[in-house]
Design a protein around this motif. Structure first.
Motif, PDB file in Angstrom:
ATOM      1  N   GLU A 277      -3.016   3.108 -92.032  1.00  9.63           N
ATOM      2  CA  GLU A 277      -3.262   2.115 -93.080  1.00  9.63           C
ATOM      3  C   GLU A 277      -3.318   0.704 -92.499  1.00  9.63           C
TER       4      GLU A 277
ATOM      5  N   PRO B 217      -4.458   0.585 -98.026  1.00 10.57           N
ATOM      6  CA  PRO B 217      -3.622   1.771 -98.280  1.00 10.57           C
ATOM      7  C   PRO B 217      -4.495   3.000 -98.496  1.00 10.57           C
ATOM      8  N   LEU B 218      -4.028   4.151 -98.014  1.00 10.97           N
ATOM      9  CA  LEU B 218      -4.769   5.404 -98.147  1.00 10.97           C
ATOM     10  C   LEU B 218      -4.269   6.251 -99.308  1.00 10.97           C
TER      11      LEU B 218
ATOM     12  N   GLY C 196      -8.816   5.838 -99.245  1.00 15.82           N
ATOM     13  CA  GLY C 196      -8.436   7.178 -98.830  1.00 15.82           C
ATOM     14  C   GLY C 196      -9.544   8.187 -99.042  1.00 15.82           C
TER      15      GLY C 196
END
Length: 323
Positions: A47, A53-54, A68
């Protein structure tokens, strides 16, 4: 002999793939046989490198973020390409090992798929096969997500994530007992069938969508006596005389050979055809074992399509073809 397990990519790739499949850091760590903190570190590192953020950390579990989802497509390609390289290296050494994972509709598991698996086992005894039986509408997601190497489905809608390897055309027909009042017809409309008790497919099956236009033009028909998402149950009910069911000849081969059921093709202005297709993920190079299995399926579908055409021709000439 066991297929080699190559690790030619960063551990973070494998960790991310396992987390997205498990939906939990703890379950992923247990599956990978490592500490949860190790999995968490790898994801945090990813990340940080990607700058996004994933996963969303929710009380109910993990959910992929838009970043993601994008990264998932890359990971699936990397993991599947590693499998292909491993398979090709094994083939060069004469190991002929590997694994094929297929998502398929229920009907082909009765006769068609067992015939191909039997042939595969005879030629490549070290290749294992995993089979998931699903409705046609769920199969595309299994291929796109990398959970299945191949998908075998009727009347699958066009999808850019999928590549079609073969398509066979099979008549959708009314199936019934040989002594049913409609059993001697050469062709039937849905409206004619609707004067008798019906066994219909639920919406998750492609049969329901193929029948919809004919049903919409038959406003007088009432409710089905049974609606089911199982073609096997529909066949069993037709064998018991509960009503008329609707299927292709795929999946009722034995009953037709034994004279236990009759299959009468449906027409709605023209024959109602159901396309059986074999699919893989677009732009994927197939591992040796998967490619060999796919080729056998392509040949078997083409053979059965030809067989049905010959049977139709024989019947139109007033002869019965024994299969």
């Amino acid at each position: 002999m066991k297929a080699r397990k190559l690790r030619i990519h960063a551990p973070a790739i494998a960790y991310f793939d396992k987390v997205r499949r498990c939906g939990s850091f703890r379950e992923a760590a247990r599956s990978l046989n490592v500490a949860s903190s190790a999995v968490n570190r790898q994801i945090l590192k990813l990340e940080e490198e990607l700058g996004a953020p994933l996963f969303e950390r929710l009380p109910s579990g993990l959910r992929l973020t838009p970043a993601g989802e994008v990264f998932t497509r890359h990971v699936i390609a990397v993991m599947q390409d590693t499998e292909r390289v491993s398979s090709e290296l094994d083939a060069l050494q004469g190991l002929r090992s590997g694994h094929v994972e297929i998502a398929t509709v229920e009907g082909v598991t009765v006769d068609l798929l067992p015939a191909v698996i039997e042939r595969m086992r005879a030629l490549y005894p070290n290749v294992s096969v995993g089979v998931s039986s699903l409705g046609s509408t769920a199969i595309a997601a299994q291929i796109s997500s990398g959970n299945a190497d191949l998908g075998l489905a009727f009347a699958l809608q066009r999808d850019n994530d999928l590549h079609q390897l073969v398509r066979g055309h099979f008549h959708l027909g009314a199936i019934m007992l040989p002594d049913h009042p409609l059993a001697q017809h050469r062709r039937l409309s849905f409206a004619t069938c609707a004067a008798h008790p019906l066994i219909l497919a639920k919406e998750e099956l492609s049969i329901a969508h193929l029948l919809r236009p004919a049903m919409n033009h038959s406003p007088q028909w009432g409710r089905a006596v049974v609606e089911t998402s199982s073609v096997e149950l529909a066949k069993k009910l037709a064998l018991r005389g509960v009503g008329i069911a609707f299927q292709t000849r795929i999946g009722i081969e034995d009953e037709l050979r034994r004279g236990q059921l009759v299959h009468v093709p449906l027409v709605h202005n023209q024959p109602v055809l159901s396309d059986l297709g074999l699919y893989t993920r677009s732009q994927r190079s197939l591992p040796v074992a998967v490619d060999a299995f796919a080729r056998m399926l392509v040949d078997e579908i083409a053979r059965r399509e030809q067989q049905e055409q010959e049977q139709e021709q024989a019947q139109s000439n007033g002869h019965t073809l024994i299969l």
